[in-house]
Design a protein around this motif. Structure first.
Motif, short mmCIF file in Angstrom:
data_model
loop_
_atom_site.label_atom_id
_atom_site.label_comp_id
_atom_site.label_asym_id
_atom_site.label_seq_id
_atom_site.Cartn_x
_atom_site.Cartn_y
_atom_site.Cartn_z
N PHE A 87 52.07 52.22 46.91
CA PHE A 87 50.62 51.32 47.20
C PHE A 87 50.35 50.43 46.09
O PHE A 87 49.64 49.45 46.30
N ASP A 88 50.77 50.61 44.97
CA ASP A 88 50.75 49.64 43.92
C ASP A 88 51.39 48.41 44.16
O ASP A 88 51.03 47.31 43.92
N ARG A 89 52.43 48.64 44.48
CA ARG A 89 53.39 47.34 45.09
C ARG A 89 52.78 46.67 46.32
O ARG A 89 52.76 45.39 46.23
N TYR A 90 52.25 47.48 47.21
CA TYR A 90 51.85 46.81 48.33
C TYR A 90 50.52 45.93 48.08
O TYR A 90 50.30 44.88 48.60
N LYS A 91 49.84 46.57 47.22
CA LYS A 91 48.38 46.11 46.50
C LYS A 91 48.89 44.62 45.78
O LYS A 91 48.28 43.52 46.04
N LEU A 99 44.91 45.76 53.22
CA LEU A 99 46.02 45.05 52.43
C LEU A 99 46.86 44.13 53.20
O LEU A 99 47.30 43.25 52.67
N ASP A 100 47.08 44.50 54.53
CA ASP A 100 47.89 43.68 55.38
C ASP A 100 47.41 42.70 56.36
O ASP A 100 47.97 42.05 57.18
N GLU A 101 45.92 42.55 56.32
CA GLU A 101 45.37 41.54 57.47
C GLU A 101 44.30 41.11 56.79
O GLU A 101 43.35 41.70 56.17
N ALA A 102 43.72 39.88 57.40
CA ALA A 102 42.51 39.36 57.12
C ALA A 102 42.03 38.21 57.96
O ALA A 102 42.85 37.57 58.48
#
Length: 365
Positions: free
Chosen positions: A81-85, A107-110
């Motif tokens: 999760f640190d990498r995804y963040k 983390l993956d949409e906005a």
């Protein structure tokens, strides 16, 4: 058609198989292979699946054992999760070059409101295409996008041409688009609600539109007004750059089922500690504490308690969680416990003798 409410230019950007794609990006040997982020053990859960794995029916939230059965060649990797963040922050930095009105959902949409944007481009569709191109050229990842007059339609549209595509629903196309839409594609309509709608002959947006507000409120409660409005292209929610989450919590799945409250008390103490580690970094507090219990037969139970004041202290939250645990006898042995805090208030909350704090949701696989 004319609208009697503001017409905005909203983009919903959704990364394609984000966690799995990051893993394939960082390890080329995983490229084009069926991949699941999560655990493949008996207790494991799939957090994300690559499109190669999805062809076999592998989906997020599926048990690792079932995923492996569907796809024997499935490769499991542990989540980072640190990498995804880290990647997510790089993506958002691209968003902010176009507008300050960015509302992350995860983390993956906005959502992005580009009605008045920094690049002076009147075309939201061209901006979305440029953003997607930059994400791919600069980060090596693919994204899909939906573009329309409000957040609801943009969210629905982003799923139409996935993966690596986009869909624009112009103002004059909104009503036909919604009328022809399968009711299962309406954001906010889950499987249970869809099954209920089927019983009333509601299969498309047009079917939904034929029902009166009174009918929808009678059968779907407070959600009735939401369904009545969105099928008519009405959704007033603005893109908010500083979005306060509805709830914050942590949970843990156990290697062995627990049958005694004594052992559960110890586990809840650990979960409360996990929450408290993040308290110093946040500025929110909440009034409602919820205890989540998942039994060995996978049935889910929640018990909640709302206090007359905002709390953030670990001991107070744990005390309420234990009170909820002892509130009534357990139905079965327990495989998962969780504590969440909701009814939140953000920065500036005044709490007697305490700082206003919040915690981040913790995913346990």
């Amino acid at each position: 058609m004319p609208y009697d409410f503001p017409i905005r230019k909203i983009i919903h950007v959704d990364m394609d198989a984000f966690y799995a794609s990051v893993e394939q990006l960082d390890d080329p040997e995983l490229s084009r292979k069926p991949l699941a982020v999560g655990g493949g053990s008996k207790r494991g859960v799939v957090a994300a699946a690559s499109y190669e794995a999805r062809k076999y029916g592998v989906r997020s939230a599926m048990s690792g054992a079932l995923a492996k059965k569907l796809c024997p060649e499935l490769i499991f990797v542990k989540p980072r999760f640190d990498r995804y963040k880290e990647i997510s922050q790089q993506i958002r930095s691209i968003f902010f070059e176009y507008t300050d009105l960015v509302e992350p959902l995860s983390l993956d949409e906005a959502y992005l409101d580009v009605t008045n944007n920094k690049v002076g481009n009147p075309s939201a569709s061209l901006i979305a295409q440029e953003i997607r191109n930059r994400i791919f050229s600069e980060l090596g990842l693919k994204a899909s996008a939906g573009i329309s007059i409000n957040k609801f339609i943009a969210k629905v549209a982003s799923d139409v041409n996935k993966p690596d595509g986009q869909k624009t629903v112009n103002p004059e196309e909104v009503i036909p688009f919604l009328e022809n839409l399968d009711i299962r594609k309406f954001y906010g309509v889950g499987k249970v609600t869809a099954d209920k709608m089927y019983q009333f002959g509601i299969f498309t947006g047009l079917d939904l539109k034929s029902k009166s507000l009174e009918f929808l409120e009678e059968h779907f409660g407070k959600s009735g007004m939401f369904y009545y409005q969105v099928v008519r292209g009405i959704h007033h929610s603005e893109v908010k750059s500083h979005r306060i989450p509805k709830s914050l919590g942590a949970e843990r799945t156990f290697g062995e089922n627990l049958s005694s409250e004594v052992f559960m008390k110890e586990k809840l103490e650990h979960i409360a500690v996990e929450l408290s580690k993040r308290i110093s970094k946040s500025k929110m507090a909440g009034k409602t504490i919820t205890l989540k219990i998942k039994y060995s037969d996978f049935t889910l139970q929640t018990r909640s308690k709302t206090l007359p004041y905002f709390v953030s202290d670990r001991e107070l939250i744990l005390e309420s969680a234990l009170e909820l645990l002892y509130q009534q006898p357990l139905d079965n042995s327990v495989r998962l416990l969780g504590i969440s805090l909701s009814n939140l208030k953000g920065a500036g909350t005044k709490v007697e003798d305490e700082k206003a704090v919040s915690v981040q949701l913790k995913f346990e696989l």
